[in-house]
Design a protein around this motif. Structure first.
Motif, PDB file in Angstrom:
ATOM      1  N   SER A  23      -7.983 -13.809 -30.240  1.00  0.00           N
ATOM      2  CA  SER A  23      -8.252 -14.220 -28.866  1.00  0.00           C
ATOM      3  C   SER A  23      -7.427 -15.458 -28.518  1.00  0.00           C
ATOM      4  O   SER A  23      -7.303 -16.380 -29.326  1.00  0.00           O
ATOM      5  CB  SER A  23      -9.744 -14.538 -28.747  1.00  0.00           C
ATOM      6  OG  SER A  23     -10.016 -14.968 -27.446  1.00  0.00           O
ATOM      7  N   LYS A  27      -2.048 -12.141 -25.488  1.00  0.00           N
ATOM      8  CA  LYS A  27      -1.889 -10.685 -25.292  1.00  0.00           C
ATOM      9  C   LYS A  27      -1.807 -10.323 -23.807  1.00  0.00           C
ATOM     10  O   LYS A  27      -0.962  -9.532 -23.388  1.00  0.00           O
ATOM     11  CB  LYS A  27      -3.056  -9.929 -25.964  1.00  0.00           C
ATOM     12  CG  LYS A  27      -3.176 -10.208 -27.461  1.00  0.00           C
ATOM     13  CD  LYS A  27      -4.324  -9.454 -28.109  1.00  0.00           C
ATOM     14  CE  LYS A  27      -5.686  -9.870 -27.631  1.00  0.00           C
ATOM     15  NZ  LYS A  27      -6.065 -11.264 -28.047  1.00  0.00           N
ATOM     16  N   ASP A  46      -9.418  -5.701 -22.638  1.00  0.00           N
ATOM     17  CA  ASP A  46     -10.767  -6.206 -22.355  1.00  0.00           C
ATOM     18  C   ASP A  46     -11.516  -5.299 -21.384  1.00  0.00           C
ATOM     19  O   ASP A  46     -12.747  -5.285 -21.376  1.00  0.00           O
ATOM     20  CB  ASP A  46     -10.697  -7.633 -21.798  1.00  0.00           C
ATOM     21  CG  ASP A  46     -10.472  -8.661 -22.899  1.00  0.00           C
ATOM     22  OD1 ASP A  46     -10.695  -8.330 -24.079  1.00  0.00           O
ATOM     23  OD2 ASP A  46     -10.077  -9.794 -22.576  1.00  0.00           O
ATOM     24  N   HIS A  49     -14.104  -2.713 -22.930  1.00  0.00           N
ATOM     25  CA  HIS A  49     -15.326  -3.124 -23.635  1.00  0.00           C
ATOM     26  C   HIS A  49     -16.574  -2.634 -22.908  1.00  0.00           C
ATOM     27  O   HIS A  49     -16.670  -2.779 -21.681  1.00  0.00           O
ATOM     28  CB  HIS A  49     -15.430  -4.659 -23.700  1.00  0.00           C
ATOM     29  CG  HIS A  49     -14.704  -5.292 -24.838  1.00  0.00           C
ATOM     30  ND1 HIS A  49     -14.985  -5.001 -26.162  1.00  0.00           N
ATOM     31  CD2 HIS A  49     -13.728  -6.236 -24.854  1.00  0.00           C
ATOM     32  CE1 HIS A  49     -14.205  -5.743 -26.934  1.00  0.00           C
ATOM     33  NE2 HIS A  49     -13.421  -6.486 -26.177  1.00  0.00           N
ATOM     34  N   MET A  57     -19.915 -11.669 -26.446  1.00  0.00           N
ATOM     35  CA  MET A  57     -18.839 -12.661 -26.589  1.00  0.00           C
ATOM     36  C   MET A  57     -19.079 -13.848 -25.660  1.00  0.00           C
ATOM     37  O   MET A  57     -18.826 -14.998 -26.042  1.00  0.00           O
ATOM     38  CB  MET A  57     -17.477 -12.013 -26.307  1.00  0.00           C
ATOM     39  CG  MET A  57     -17.046 -11.030 -27.383  1.00  0.00           C
ATOM     40  SD  MET A  57     -15.368 -10.411 -27.148  1.00  0.00           S
ATOM     41  CE  MET A  57     -15.624  -9.083 -25.973  1.00  0.00           C
ATOM     42  N   LEU A  63     -18.197 -10.213 -32.222  1.00  0.00           N
ATOM     43  CA  LEU A  63     -18.478  -8.773 -32.322  1.00  0.00           C
ATOM     44  C   LEU A  63     -18.423  -8.354 -33.786  1.00  0.00           C
ATOM     45  O   LEU A  63     -17.698  -8.946 -34.586  1.00  0.00           O
ATOM     46  CB  LEU A  63     -17.431  -7.972 -31.533  1.00  0.00           C
ATOM     47  CG  LEU A  63     -17.313  -8.274 -30.039  1.00  0.00           C
ATOM     48  CD1 LEU A  63     -16.260  -7.355 -29.412  1.00  0.00           C
ATOM     49  CD2 LEU A  63     -18.648  -8.116 -29.339  1.00  0.00           C
ATOM     50  N   ARG A  68     -17.347  -2.991 -32.095  1.00  0.00           N
ATOM     51  CA  ARG A  68     -15.940  -2.716 -31.757  1.00  0.00           C
ATOM     52  C   ARG A  68     -15.616  -1.223 -31.776  1.00  0.00           C
ATOM     53  O   ARG A  68     -14.618  -0.810 -31.177  1.00  0.00           O
ATOM     54  CB  ARG A  68     -15.018  -3.459 -32.729  1.00  0.00           C
ATOM     55  CG  ARG A  68     -15.016  -4.971 -32.504  1.00  0.00           C
ATOM     56  CD  ARG A  68     -14.107  -5.666 -33.488  1.00  0.00           C
ATOM     57  NE  ARG A  68     -14.062  -7.110 -33.283  1.00  0.00           N
ATOM     58  CZ  ARG A  68     -14.321  -8.026 -34.220  1.00  0.00           C
ATOM     59  NH1 ARG A  68     -14.642  -7.647 -35.446  1.00  0.00           N
ATOM     60  NH2 ARG A  68     -14.248  -9.310 -33.945  1.00  0.00           N
ATOM     61  N   TRP A  71     -15.224   0.544 -28.375  1.00  0.00           N
ATOM     62  CA  TRP A  71     -14.103  -0.104 -27.670  1.00  0.00           C
ATOM     63  C   TRP A  71     -12.775   0.405 -28.234  1.00  0.00           C
ATOM     64  O   TRP A  71     -11.868   0.790 -27.481  1.00  0.00           O
ATOM     65  CB  TRP A  71     -14.265  -1.616 -27.841  1.00  0.00           C
ATOM     66  CG  TRP A  71     -13.155  -2.471 -27.364  1.00  0.00           C
ATOM     67  CD1 TRP A  71     -12.717  -2.605 -26.076  1.00  0.00           C
ATOM     68  CD2 TRP A  71     -12.364  -3.364 -28.149  1.00  0.00           C
ATOM     69  NE1 TRP A  71     -11.702  -3.528 -26.023  1.00  0.00           N
ATOM     70  CE2 TRP A  71     -11.469  -4.008 -27.267  1.00  0.00           C
ATOM     71  CE3 TRP A  71     -12.335  -3.697 -29.499  1.00  0.00           C
ATOM     72  CZ2 TRP A  71     -10.539  -4.957 -27.708  1.00  0.00           C
ATOM     73  CZ3 TRP A  71     -11.420  -4.640 -29.937  1.00  0.00           C
ATOM     74  CH2 TRP A  71     -10.534  -5.255 -29.049  1.00  0.00           C
ATOM     75  N   SER A  92      -7.190  -6.792 -29.725  1.00  0.00           N
ATOM     76  CA  SER A  92      -7.068  -7.732 -30.840  1.00  0.00           C
ATOM     77  C   SER A  92      -6.737  -7.015 -32.151  1.00  0.00           C
ATOM     78  O   SER A  92      -5.979  -7.529 -32.964  1.00  0.00           O
ATOM     79  CB  SER A  92      -8.333  -8.577 -30.987  1.00  0.00           C
ATOM     80  OG  SER A  92      -9.477  -7.757 -30.972  1.00  0.00           O
ATOM     81  N   LEU A  94      -7.913  -6.600 -35.045  1.00  0.00           N
ATOM     82  CA  LEU A  94      -7.832  -7.629 -36.085  1.00  0.00           C
ATOM     83  C   LEU A  94      -7.764  -7.076 -37.502  1.00  0.00           C
ATOM     84  O   LEU A  94      -7.147  -7.681 -38.372  1.00  0.00           O
ATOM     85  CB  LEU A  94      -9.022  -8.586 -35.959  1.00  0.00           C
ATOM     86  CG  LEU A  94      -9.114  -9.386 -34.652  1.00  0.00           C
ATOM     87  CD1 LEU A  94     -10.408 -10.205 -34.613  1.00  0.00           C
ATOM     88  CD2 LEU A  94      -7.910 -10.305 -34.475  1.00  0.00           C
ATOM     89  N   HIS A 131     -12.595 -17.487 -18.252  1.00  0.00           N
ATOM     90  CA  HIS A 131     -12.580 -16.367 -19.196  1.00  0.00           C
ATOM     91  C   HIS A 131     -13.842 -16.406 -20.036  1.00  0.00           C
ATOM     92  O   HIS A 131     -14.299 -17.489 -20.411  1.00  0.00           O
ATOM     93  CB  HIS A 131     -11.330 -16.443 -20.087  1.00  0.00           C
ATOM     94  CG  HIS A 131     -11.036 -15.174 -20.825  1.00  0.00           C
ATOM     95  ND1 HIS A 131     -11.764 -14.774 -21.921  1.00  0.00           N
ATOM     96  CD2 HIS A 131     -10.109 -14.213 -20.612  1.00  0.00           C
ATOM     97  CE1 HIS A 131     -11.281 -13.614 -22.363  1.00  0.00           C
ATOM     98  NE2 HIS A 131     -10.274 -13.252 -21.582  1.00  0.00           N
ATOM     99  N   PHE A 132     -14.404 -15.210 -20.330  1.00  0.00           N
ATOM    100  CA  PHE A 132     -15.673 -15.164 -21.062  1.00  0.00           C
ATOM    101  C   PHE A 132     -15.555 -15.624 -22.511  1.00  0.00           C
ATOM    102  O   PHE A 132     -16.535 -16.008 -23.140  1.00  0.00           O
ATOM    103  CB  PHE A 132     -16.271 -13.751 -21.022  1.00  0.00           C
ATOM    104  CG  PHE A 132     -15.383 -12.700 -21.630  1.00  0.00           C
ATOM    105  CD1 PHE A 132     -14.532 -11.949 -20.844  1.00  0.00           C
ATOM    106  CD2 PHE A 132     -15.406 -12.467 -23.004  1.00  0.00           C
ATOM    107  CE1 PHE A 132     -13.704 -10.982 -21.399  1.00  0.00           C
ATOM    108  CE2 PHE A 132     -14.590 -11.508 -23.577  1.00  0.00           C
ATOM    109  CZ  PHE A 132     -13.732 -10.755 -22.763  1.00  0.00           C
ATOM    110  N   MET A 133     -14.359 -15.584 -23.060  1.00  0.00           N
ATOM    111  CA  MET A 133     -14.176 -15.872 -24.487  1.00  0.00           C
ATOM    112  C   MET A 133     -13.921 -17.366 -24.655  1.00  0.00           C
ATOM    113  O   MET A 133     -13.006 -17.909 -24.042  1.00  0.00           O
ATOM    114  CB  MET A 133     -12.972 -15.070 -24.968  1.00  0.00           C
ATOM    115  CG  MET A 133     -12.855 -14.944 -26.440  1.00  0.00           C
ATOM    116  SD  MET A 133     -13.896 -13.613 -27.034  1.00  0.00           S
ATOM    117  CE  MET A 133     -13.476 -13.668 -28.775  1.00  0.00           C
ATOM    118  N   GLN A 141     -12.410 -15.256 -35.349  1.00  0.00           N
ATOM    119  CA  GLN A 141     -11.248 -14.404 -35.085  1.00  0.00           C
ATOM    120  C   GLN A 141     -10.219 -14.536 -36.215  1.00  0.00           C
ATOM    121  O   GLN A 141      -9.727 -13.534 -36.732  1.00  0.00           O
ATOM    122  CB  GLN A 141     -10.606 -14.805 -33.743  1.00  0.00           C
ATOM    123  CG  GLN A 141     -11.464 -14.469 -32.532  1.00  0.00           C
ATOM    124  CD  GLN A 141     -11.242 -13.048 -32.055  1.00  0.00           C
ATOM    125  OE1 GLN A 141     -10.127 -12.653 -31.768  1.00  0.00           O
ATOM    126  NE2 GLN A 141     -12.313 -12.270 -31.976  1.00  0.00           N
TER     127      GLN A 141
END
Ligand SMILES: Nc1ncnc2c1ncn2[C@@H]1O[C@H](COP(=O)(O)OP(=O)(O)OP(=O)(O)O)[C@@H](O)[C@H]1O
Ligand SMILES: O=C(O)[C@H](O)[C@@H](O)[C@H](O)[C@H](O)CO
Length: 177
Positions: A23, A27, A46, A49, A57, A63, A68, A71, A92, A94, A131-133, A141
């Motif tokens: 995050s 991106k 995003d 989701h 988040m 998460l 995930r 998503w 992401s 990850l 932004h929510f994050m 992350q």
């Protein structure tokens, strides 16, 4: 020795690219620039989701794999639908297992990993508005992140420079795959 990545099967068709990374790594900023340079559409990961994930988040809770899964499947379905036409989507992605899940849905996907120093990304996240994050989730992350392995088709680009430079380097690296 790990297997070499499978070459993209047909360079006449534009690639389907997943822009991955923790995050705040850029991106959403870089993805559209890369899409424009490649002449393909961009989709914001995003937006795929479920609402419950956004709520989680926003509450500062990372998460887990189960959160995930739907998503990743939604993004995989989008990517599969872009086969032959190309596209860029942020996600992401990850863990290696998440990327395997995406590749299972959309074979031939390539990954662009935006990499950066934790301190730089935290600074950019702190300056980001609306932004929510939050940067509270940055430790989780980085702890979850598994970089691209040698057998995965993709490229990594450092995000220290300005967005235009990153996008240019990314497109050059993607064209070499
Ligand atoms: N190369 C750059 N130079 C300076 N600032 C940048 C750069 N790339 C992104 N930023 C800024 O850093 C912040 C995070 O970028 P962005 O929202 O694109 O990251 P992201 O990976 O999409 O994040 P998330 O996964 O949380 O949605 C934004 O405020 C963005 O404007
Ligand atoms: O995998 C995850 O932990 C999350 O999905 C996040 O990475 C967000 O999607 C996004 O990056 C924040 O905007």
């Amino acid at each position: 020795m790990p297997a070499a990545p499978q070459p993209r099967q047909d360079h006449r068709t534009p690639p389907v690219v997943v822009v991955m990374g923790v995050s705040g790594t850029g991106k959403t900023t870089i993805g559209p620039l890369v899409a424009q340079a490649l002449g393909v559409v961009y989709a914001e990961g995003d937006d795929f989701h479920p609402a419950a994930n956004i709520a989680k988040m926003s509450a500062g809770v990372p998460l887990d794999d189960a959160d995930r899964a739907p998503w990743l499947d939604a993004i995989g379905a989008w990517a599969a639908g872009r086969g032959g036409q190309g596209g860029v989507v942020s996600c992401s992605a990850l863990k290696r297992a998440y990327r395997d899940r995406l590749r299972a849905a959309a074979p031939g996907l390539v990954f662009l990993h935006l990499t950066g120093d934790r301190a730089l990304i935290a600074e950019r996240m702190a300056a980001r508005k609306g932004h929510f994050m939050t940067s509270r989730l940055l430790d989780s992350q980085f702890a979850t992140l598994e970089p691209l392995e040698a057998d995965e088709a993709g490229a990594a680009v450092d995000v220290t420079p300005g967005a235009e430079v990153i996008a240019e380097r990314a497109v050059t690296a993607l064209r070499r795959l």
